[in-house]
Write a protein that holds these residues in place. Structure first.
Motif, PDB file in Angstrom:
ATOM      1  N   UNK A 288     141.526   1.520  17.072  1.00  5.34           N
ATOM      2  CA  UNK A 288     141.189  -0.277  17.739  1.00  5.34           C
ATOM      3  C   UNK A 288     140.322   0.394  18.520  1.00  5.34           C
ATOM      4  N   UNK A 289     139.396   0.493  17.812  1.00 10.06           N
ATOM      5  CA  UNK A 289     137.896   0.772  19.604  1.00 10.06           C
ATOM      6  C   UNK A 289     136.770  -0.416  18.997  1.00 10.06           C
ATOM      7  N   UNK A 290     135.441   0.610  18.743  1.00  5.02           N
ATOM      8  CA  UNK A 290     134.572  -0.640  19.130  1.00  5.02           C
ATOM      9  C   UNK A 290     134.340  -0.282  17.948  1.00  5.02           C
ATOM     10  N   UNK A 291     133.683  -0.536  16.631  1.00  5.50           N
ATOM     11  CA  UNK A 291     132.899  -0.988  15.855  1.00  5.50           C
ATOM     12  C   UNK A 291     131.472  -1.475  15.460  1.00  5.50           C
ATOM     13  N   UNK A 292     130.011  -0.512  16.068  1.00  5.14           N
ATOM     14  CA  UNK A 292     129.029  -0.956  16.144  1.00  5.14           C
ATOM     15  C   UNK A 292     127.529   0.172  14.422  1.00  5.14           C
ATOM     16  N   UNK A 293     127.220  -1.534  13.647  1.00 11.47           N
ATOM     17  CA  UNK A 293     125.932  -0.825  12.556  1.00 11.47           C
ATOM     18  C   UNK A 293     126.924  -0.241  11.939  1.00 11.47           C
TER      19      UNK A 293
ATOM     20  N   UNK B  12     138.852   2.863  27.412  1.00 10.45           N
ATOM     21  CA  UNK B  12     139.726   3.716  27.505  1.00 10.45           C
ATOM     22  C   UNK B  12     139.728   5.037  27.321  1.00 10.45           C
ATOM     23  N   UNK B  13     138.645   5.800  28.725  1.00 12.38           N
ATOM     24  CA  UNK B  13     138.707   7.153  28.346  1.00 12.38           C
ATOM     25  C   UNK B  13     139.871   7.912  28.067  1.00 12.38           C
ATOM     26  N   UNK B  14     140.816   7.356  28.886  1.00 19.38           N
ATOM     27  CA  UNK B  14     141.804   8.739  28.570  1.00 19.38           C
ATOM     28  C   UNK B  14     142.304   8.600  27.355  1.00 19.38           C
ATOM     29  N   UNK B  15     142.515   7.606  26.277  1.00 20.35           N
ATOM     30  CA  UNK B  15     142.088   7.544  25.024  1.00 20.35           C
ATOM     31  C   UNK B  15     141.693   8.529  24.021  1.00 20.35           C
ATOM     32  N   UNK B  16     140.121   8.105  24.818  1.00 21.20           N
ATOM     33  CA  UNK B  16     139.093   9.443  24.472  1.00 21.20           C
ATOM     34  C   UNK B  16     139.538  10.824  24.328  1.00 21.20           C
ATOM     35  N   UNK B  17     140.065  11.142  25.330  1.00 19.07           N
ATOM     36  CA  UNK B  17     140.408  12.218  25.974  1.00 19.07           C
ATOM     37  C   UNK B  17     141.471  12.688  25.644  1.00 19.07           C
ATOM     38  N   UNK B  18     142.498  12.062  24.839  1.00 23.50           N
ATOM     39  CA  UNK B  18     143.711  12.006  24.803  1.00 23.50           C
ATOM     40  C   UNK B  18     143.407  12.727  23.177  1.00 23.50           C
ATOM     41  N   UNK B  19     142.843  12.214  22.005  1.00 19.59           N
ATOM     42  CA  UNK B  19     141.784  11.745  20.640  1.00 19.59           C
ATOM     43  C   UNK B  19     141.562  13.931  20.976  1.00 19.59           C
ATOM     44  N   UNK B  20     140.456  13.824  21.966  1.00 20.27           N
ATOM     45  CA  UNK B  20     140.320  15.081  21.728  1.00 20.27           C
ATOM     46  C   UNK B  20     140.705  16.112  21.539  1.00 20.27           C
ATOM     47  N   UNK B  21     142.125  16.145  22.702  1.00 20.42           N
ATOM     48  CA  UNK B  21     143.228  16.869  22.430  1.00 20.42           C
ATOM     49  C   UNK B  21     144.059  17.722  20.714  1.00 20.42           C
ATOM     50  N   UNK B  22     143.815  15.400  20.155  1.00 23.29           N
ATOM     51  CA  UNK B  22     144.217  15.960  18.995  1.00 23.29           C
ATOM     52  C   UNK B  22     144.068  16.357  18.566  1.00 23.29           C
ATOM     53  N   UNK B  23     142.944  16.326  18.330  1.00 22.71           N
ATOM     54  CA  UNK B  23     142.175  16.995  17.440  1.00 22.71           C
ATOM     55  C   UNK B  23     142.067  19.034  17.164  1.00 22.71           C
ATOM     56  N   UNK B  24     142.226  19.017  18.201  1.00 20.32           N
ATOM     57  CA  UNK B  24     142.982  20.561  18.035  1.00 20.32           C
ATOM     58  C   UNK B  24     144.303  20.730  17.583  1.00 20.32           C
ATOM     59  N   UNK B  25     145.067  19.843  17.114  1.00 20.95           N
ATOM     60  CA  UNK B  25     146.287  19.589  16.734  1.00 20.95           C
ATOM     61  C   UNK B  25     146.627  20.122  15.050  1.00 20.95           C
ATOM     62  N   UNK B  26     145.345  18.419  14.703  1.00 20.33           N
ATOM     63  CA  UNK B  26     145.177  18.149  13.747  1.00 20.33           C
ATOM     64  C   UNK B  26     143.852  18.206  13.751  1.00 20.33           C
TER      65      UNK B  26
END
Length: 202
Positions: free
Chosen positions: A7-12, A97-111
């Motif tokens: 549920x984020x931005x879609x461009x191009x 939501x920069x907090x959501x993006x940061x949380x997602x970066x941490x999730x990359x370490x798990x997934x």
């Protein structure tokens, strides 16, 4: 390949050709409905989904996994966990939501079998050794994630490293440049997140 639409931005324009299964995460279903792309699966608490979209999902018999709005996980995390053993691309991950993006970066370490994709940018995580596609002249940034990274080797870049330390408190890996159509990132201890700018950022 599992393609997850958040549920984020879609461009191009986005390249869906690699998608073997399409997963809508909460409000990402609104984007898919507007594009007339029926997902194979829906995951989320539906708090960002328009009523018309929910009706459309049910009409098309989309398999759904609904969760309560009060929970310890973000919706995208639930989708990553559900498909944890499969290769995944996440679209629509950027937004205000920069907090959501940061949380997602941490999730990359798990997934670790997950990349974040947009028209301009690819983001992924490396532990061990990885060879990645590139284009000559592209801007890349490689940064430690979650702690210091040691034994870092970078090949195919203007600024190379060999068995180096990348301290988390000194992010010197910003704004490197690819000089080859393949780049190599190796990390012996810890991990790094990479940002591949497919189009020059402003």
């Amino acid at each position: 390949m599992i393609c997850i639409f958040a549920n984020g931005l879609y461009e191009g324009e986005l390249d869906f050709s690699c998608c073997e299964k399409i997963v809508a995460v909460d409000g990402g279903a609104n984007f898919l409905r507007l594009r007339k792309i029926i997902p194979d699966f829906f995951i989320g608490d539906a708090d960002s989904v328009e009523n018309e979209t929910m009706d459309w999902l049910r009409k098309n018999n989309v398999e759904m996994k609904l969760y309560p709005s009060e929970k310890d996980e973000i919706d995208l995390e639930l989708a990553l966990e559900f498909f944890k053993d499969e290769e995944k691309i996440v679209f629509g991950w950027q937004g205000e939501r920069l907090d959501m993006i940061l949380a997602l970066f941490y999730l990359l370490k798990r997934f670790k079998n997950t990349v974040l994709e947009s028209e301009n940018l690819t983001v992924g995580y490396v532990e061990g050794r990885m060879i990645l596609r590139a284009r000559v002249g592209e801007k890349w940034s490689i940064l430690p994630l979650g702690g210091d990274a040691t034994g870092v080797t970078l090949k195919g870049f203007k600024y190379t490293l060999k068995d180096a330390k990348m301290p988390i408190l000194k992010p010197y890996g910003v704004s490197n440049v690819a000089i080859s159509n393949e780049v190599e990132i190796e990390v012996r201890e810890g991990g790094v997140i990479y940002f591949r700018w497919k189009k020059e950022p402003s």
